[in-house]
Motif scaffolding. Structure first.
Motif, mmCIF file in Angstrom:
data_model
loop_
_atom_site.group_PDB
_atom_site.id
_atom_site.type_symbol
_atom_site.label_atom_id
_atom_site.label_comp_id
_atom_site.label_asym_id
_atom_site.label_seq_id
_atom_site.Cartn_x
_atom_site.Cartn_y
_atom_site.Cartn_z
ATOM 1 N N GLY A 1 111.935 40.170 -22.636
ATOM 2 C CA GLY A 1 111.393 39.460 -21.483
ATOM 3 C C GLY A 1 110.274 40.233 -20.809
ATOM 4 O O GLY A 1 109.254 39.662 -20.405
ATOM 5 N N ARG A 2 110.438 41.546 -20.700
ATOM 6 C CA ARG A 2 109.398 42.359 -20.063
ATOM 7 C C ARG A 2 108.099 42.339 -20.875
ATOM 8 O O ARG A 2 107.011 42.263 -20.317
ATOM 9 N N VAL A 3 108.221 42.431 -22.192
ATOM 10 C CA VAL A 3 107.019 42.399 -23.035
ATOM 11 C C VAL A 3 106.367 41.010 -22.953
ATOM 12 O O VAL A 3 105.150 40.886 -22.789
ATOM 13 N N LEU A 4 107.212 39.992 -23.027
ATOM 14 C CA LEU A 4 106.702 38.620 -22.982
ATOM 15 C C LEU A 4 105.968 38.338 -21.675
ATOM 16 O O LEU A 4 104.863 37.770 -21.667
ATOM 17 N N VAL A 5 106.556 38.737 -20.571
ATOM 18 C CA VAL A 5 105.939 38.454 -19.269
ATOM 19 C C VAL A 5 104.715 39.346 -19.039
ATOM 20 O O VAL A 5 103.760 38.939 -18.373
ATOM 21 N N SER A 6 104.701 40.519 -19.624
ATOM 22 C CA SER A 6 103.472 41.331 -19.566
ATOM 23 C C SER A 6 102.329 40.590 -20.259
ATOM 24 O O SER A 6 101.188 40.600 -19.794
ATOM 25 N N TRP A 7 102.665 39.964 -21.378
ATOM 26 C CA TRP A 7 101.660 39.165 -22.093
ATOM 27 C C TRP A 7 101.198 37.993 -21.239
ATOM 28 O O TRP A 7 99.986 37.733 -21.112
ATOM 29 N N ILE A 8 102.152 37.297 -20.635
ATOM 30 C CA ILE A 8 101.834 36.160 -19.753
ATOM 31 C C ILE A 8 100.914 36.631 -18.617
ATOM 32 O O ILE A 8 99.959 35.935 -18.243
ATOM 33 N N TRP A 9 101.168 37.812 -18.083
ATOM 34 C CA TRP A 9 100.323 38.332 -17.011
ATOM 35 C C TRP A 9 98.952 38.740 -17.533
ATOM 36 O O TRP A 9 97.937 38.561 -16.848
ATOM 37 N N MET B 1 98.993 39.873 -29.875
ATOM 38 C CA MET B 1 97.962 40.792 -30.337
ATOM 39 C C MET B 1 96.565 40.199 -30.116
ATOM 40 O O MET B 1 95.613 40.915 -29.777
ATOM 41 N N ALA B 2 96.453 38.890 -30.299
ATOM 42 C CA ALA B 2 95.158 38.235 -30.074
ATOM 43 C C ALA B 2 94.746 38.340 -28.606
ATOM 44 O O ALA B 2 93.578 38.597 -28.279
ATOM 45 N N THR B 3 95.711 38.150 -27.717
ATOM 46 C CA THR B 3 95.417 38.281 -26.287
ATOM 47 C C THR B 3 94.973 39.711 -25.963
ATOM 48 O O THR B 3 94.014 39.923 -25.213
ATOM 49 N N ALA B 4 95.671 40.682 -26.537
ATOM 50 C CA ALA B 4 95.322 42.077 -26.280
ATOM 51 C C ALA B 4 93.894 42.355 -26.750
ATOM 52 O O ALA B 4 93.105 42.999 -26.042
ATOM 53 N N GLU B 5 93.562 41.853 -27.918
ATOM 54 C CA GLU B 5 92.193 42.025 -28.441
ATOM 55 C C GLU B 5 91.183 41.494 -27.425
ATOM 56 O O GLU B 5 90.197 42.153 -27.088
ATOM 57 N N SER B 6 91.452 40.292 -26.968
ATOM 58 C CA SER B 6 90.541 39.649 -26.030
ATOM 59 C C SER B 6 90.462 40.411 -24.715
ATOM 60 O O SER B 6 89.385 40.532 -24.111
ATOM 61 N N ALA B 7 91.587 40.953 -24.269
ATOM 62 C CA ALA B 7 91.618 41.671 -22.986
ATOM 63 C C ALA B 7 90.820 42.962 -23.034
ATOM 64 O O ALA B 7 90.388 43.484 -22.004
ATOM 65 N N VAL C 1 104.453 45.937 -27.611
ATOM 66 C CA VAL C 1 104.765 45.128 -28.797
ATOM 67 C C VAL C 1 105.232 46.034 -29.941
ATOM 68 O O VAL C 1 106.201 45.719 -30.646
ATOM 69 N N ALA C 2 104.577 47.170 -30.084
ATOM 70 C CA ALA C 2 104.976 48.105 -31.148
ATOM 71 C C ALA C 2 106.401 48.597 -30.919
ATOM 72 O O ALA C 2 107.207 48.703 -31.851
ATOM 73 N N SER C 3 106.713 48.877 -29.669
ATOM 74 C CA SER C 3 108.046 49.358 -29.336
ATOM 75 C C SER C 3 109.091 48.263 -29.570
ATOM 76 O O SER C 3 110.175 48.518 -30.102
#
Lengths: 602, 602
Positions: free
Chosen positions: B531-539, B474-480, B497-499
């Motif tokens: 994994g898809r959510v995690l790697v989306s975050w990594i990207w 969530m912190a990364t999303a805020e920053s993005a 993340v909500a899903s």
């Protein structure tokens, strides 16, 4: 278990006689002398040959691939026995009419019969399959003299054949082939050029090899409209049919494949000396259109090959899962309790169900295509024949691509179920996986079929094929609503068709607007989406048959069989179809992520 | 191009010093004597060794797999040179403290360095990697005498090591291993049993092989709580450190893998005569917990191995696509126009972008995990160390599984881009594909990680790891949201993340309610979704770095690099993340299609 059982007789019977009504073919004039017993005996013969002469060296041919000593290609000797058995049983000629010396057998029965042979050994079937295909080209487009000279030895197994299209510089872009043909004063041609990835391009199984070569006659128009088709045999054939001098065709080398190893893959040089003597088939510059007329057939063949490789992995991994004890269900916490066979684990069942859904769905799709092929030739009215051809032409990209993609996924699951054993050559499943990786590549790579589907097949004839298929799908959905087991799936299919419809219209809208590069950019995604809807329909059709049968009083084995069909339909429609939602959204947005990516950014 | 370039120095630099702030490690006491230059020189040394001693025999080792003549295992001689070069450079000891004789190098720098070696030749790296892992077990849990006896020769390359867990009857279900250990009067044990799929289990690269063996002491409790860990060397070691008599450990045979061929895969027999002499490590019955404490590390290693194999296929296919002319864009209808290089085709770009997104995403994920591993050991406060461990423990199932699944998909795309050439052994990409197929199987099969994630890692400690990760995301999303290029993707991640949250809650709700078999049935789908959510975050994290850099004034090459990162992030988030919608719906409905399937229905 050393040998994987070949396919599943009960499922083949279901597909031919319940899913499709192949017995009705007996009412057509061409098949009046046949009977269901003759059909079944033909399949039984093929299965026997498959078990005895093909399955015996599937692993051996993989471990001992063909070699070239500079003069001759060497294959393991079992390959010759397999070729002889296939030819002697008459399968090289079975689809010809009685008067041509054939058995006048329907296409779909032969496809089913051949499935057993492919399942036993996909790479040794390469030799007869390419011979069947090249002989069909001569039969359809050659003149009487060519037919008289080449067909008899190709029907009885003295000659084999190849299709020589690809060149080192040209795979998917046939328009740019460089092989040339110079007219010779005697009416023949001299061919110069190199062909690559030519399967069965050299070997000593037969007295001669008849190459069907695409080349450009000097001065021909650019592009696909300048390609002609030639017969170019390894050895010239005398007028009395005897084999004469060596032609100027040389094996430049063998290629070493990941799988499919017992089919030689060759680089052939035509005209290293004075030119290879070639004979024009049909009219000049029509070679590619002749090839394309045979392609629906060839593509059903590739699709079916991929499906049966998937099927074999499914059969083996199912047997393994039923006999391998390992672990306990999550609810069982007592470490002293007995281990369960891994077929009891939900995740193993998932991988088995996915395999079942992919491979039985693929087989059903290919059999349906083969049924359309049959109808396009022997249905009673011209309208029926035309309708069948139109439908077949539309679905061919999926018939080739769906089994190629998902048959491979099935093999991936088979390996995973076996675990470490799946990864070693002591077990057969890794070979199926290696063999099957070829299928998304040859006979039109996956991306080519996406472009063909969206750019040509769908818009063709005012979307005639598309509309016809849509009508078929909606009729099936209507019918499925009357059964409790299938009613929900009917609604899911209808929603899928509606989504496909919207997507299709939004993409076709770009083609006339100069946005064609954007509209076509994601055609491979469209191909996959279309395939999912199509196979959902194929599964719904199977489910209706199963639901009807289950309404009756059945022996336990029969009940299990139909229950399995219903559960696989449920798996496909609940697990695999819903992925089209994301695909539809992406396609309808005309997403340009890939198109806009720049070379320098990679 | 005969040899594939190893990884991409610019990307490694980006991951270490921009995506992660690895230079900050220099502020920690353990690394105060190091510098950025030392880090970079370490990686450069590894790359040089990789190019010179590992890349040279990657194909040769595949074509000439190890053989066993009944007495001795034979490897191609380049394997010995590679082992020597690796050991002589000090990489077997580099992570040890100075006082232990090591270089006191940070984990993440070594991981990056080792990536080059794995990329050059994944199977020849098996020998040093297993030695590192087994030595770490002794270092962490052995007594002083064991450390003194075994570590020095394992650090300088005289001895190598293995991890002997799996048995012929037990792969995923370690609780049921049958190897037994009988106490001997001298305090040692006699080990009896058979181990299978033991990598590097026999060879002659070293004077001795130290097997770390899981076995049950006679009378031990059932299940995982009765497993102990033993040192069981191939040759006994005298008190002066010299190599003594042969122990009762015999090579029963080599297994023949589809890929990864130059690492021997063995069946080992312990105690065919009087019992193999083994030495208990740590306390009795704690063997599995010791193993598990090393597993996060081993699993990062497998994930990274899968990622680099994917990376190599990407590198090769990108180069091929840039140099292979073929066909024209859909809008170009003139057949006399020049052909484009295939990198221009949208569908080839799709396959390149997918590879880039998978492999750079996987590398970034593994490097992040390695950074957490480092923090869990050397971060300044206990709270930071604990937080890092908690996060790492949670994401480990994805760190192992995501690269294993999608690195293989990347290799599938690389083959497809090369077409027929991708399928033959004359080109390197088919080997990467065969090598990579191992990774979803070993070090916990994919399904096991699904169960581990949902059944253990997520609920652990009141969902502490899960909550911590969610906060990070969530912190990364805020920053993005503050960058124009990344704002939309931030919203997509938040929705993802909500899903994931909703799905997690609905699944965890079943675990306490006696519906555990149903709740766990589709855990592999949950693993993929996570994994898809995690790697989306990594990207998204990578994209933020790129967007910030692009705000400055950049050299063209640098601008291209960052643009590529943004486009790959866009690809991943717009093309791959949305598939979680269908997964969430399926999971939340507690779909029982697989669980309810009956064995008899297959």
């Amino acid at each position: 278990m050393s040998q994987t059982p070949l396919l599943n007789d009960r499922d083949i019977e279901f597909l031919l006689y319940e899913f499709l009504n192949s017995e009705a073919l007996l009412e057509r004039p061409r098949y009046q002398e046949h009977s269901r017993e003759v059909f079944d005996a033909t399949m039984a013969t093929a299965k026997t040959i498959a078990e005895k002469y093909f399955a015996n060296h599937n692993a051996k041919g993989d471990a001992n691939e063909p070699t070239f000593d500079g003069e001759k290609v060497h294959l393991i000797p079992e390959t010759q026995d397999a070729w002889n058995a296939f030819a002697e049983a008459g399968f090289l000629a079975a689809h010809y009419d009685f008067e041509e010396g054939g058995m006048q057998m329907p296409e779909i029965i032969l496809r089913a019969a051949m499935s057993y042979v492919s399942a036993a050994n996909i790479s040794s079937t390469g030799y007869p399959f390419l011979t069947l295909g090249s002989a069909n080209l001569i039969r359809s487009f050659g003149d009487e003299a060519q037919k008289a000279k080449y067909l008899p030895p190709m029907m009885d197994g003295r000659f084999s054949g190849t299709m020589a299209l690809t060149e080192p510089g040209q795979g998917s872009a046939l328009a740019d082939i460089k092989t040339t043909a110079k007219p010779h004063e005697d009416g023949s041609y001299r061919i110069f050029g190199q062909k690559m990835f030519i399967s069965a391009g050299d070997h000593s199984l037969t007295d001669n090899i008849v190459h069907m070569v695409l080349a450009k006659i000097e001065g021909a128009p650019a592009g696909t409209k300048g390609i002609s088709l030639f017969i170019c045999p390894k050895f010239l054939v005398n007028d009395d049919g005897s084999v004469g001098e060596r032609n100027d065709v040389a094996l430049a080398g063998l290629l070493h494949k990941m799988g499919y190893r017992n089919t030689t893959s060759t680089v052939l040089s035509f005209g290293e000396k004075d030119g290879a003597i070639g004979y024009l088939v049909g009219e000049p510059h029509k070679g590619l259109s002749y090839m394309f007329q045979m392609m629906n057939e060839a593509r059903i063949g590739v699709g079916l090959g991929a499906a049966v490789l998937g099927y074999q992995g499914y059969n083996y991994s199912l047997d393994y899962a039923r006999n391998r004890p390992q672990g306990r269900l999550p609810s069982q916490k007592d470490p002293t309790s007995k281990q369960v066979n891994i077929v009891e684990h939900a995740d193993v069942r998932r991988m088995l169900l996915a395999q079942k859904a992919y491979v039985e769905g693929s087989m059903a799709l290919c059999f349906y295509a083969s049924h359309l092929f049959e109808d396009s030739h022997t249905a009673t009215t011209e309208e029926e024949r035309q309708q069948a051809f139109t439908l077949l032409d539309l679905i061919t990209p999926m018939v080739k691509s769906f089994p190629s993609k998902y048959g491979l996924r099935a093999n991936e699951h088979a390996i995973q179920i076996l675990g470490g054993s799946g990864y070693i050559r002591e077990y057969p499943v890794e070979q199926y996986y290696r063999d099957n990786r070829l299928n998304p590549i040859h006979e039109g790579a996956e991306g080519i079929h996406g472009l063909d589907l969206l750019g040509r097949k769908v818009p063709l004839g005012g979307m005639a094929g598309y509309q016809a298929l849509k009508n078929e799908m909606m009729a099936t959905a209507e019918s499925a609503k009357t059964h409790g087991e299938t009613a929900d799936w009917a609604l899911a299919l209808e929603a899928g068709v509606a989504s496909l419809d919207q997507t299709t219209m939004s993409l076709l809208g770009t083609l006339g607007k100069g946005e064609i590069d954007l509209g076509m950019a994601n055609a491979t995604v469209y191909l996959d989406m279309f395939g999912r809807v199509l196979v959902s329909w194929i599964w719904l059709k199977q489910a209706i048959v199963a639901a009807r049968a289950l309404a009756g009083d059945l022996h336990q084995d029969e009940e299990n069989f139909y229950r399995g069909k219903l559960q696989a339909a449920q798996y496909y429609i609940q697990w695999e179809l819903p992925e089209i939602d994301a695909q539809a959204k992406l396609l309808q947005s005309l997403d340009d992520t890939c198109l806009a990516m720049q070379d320098a950014w990679f």
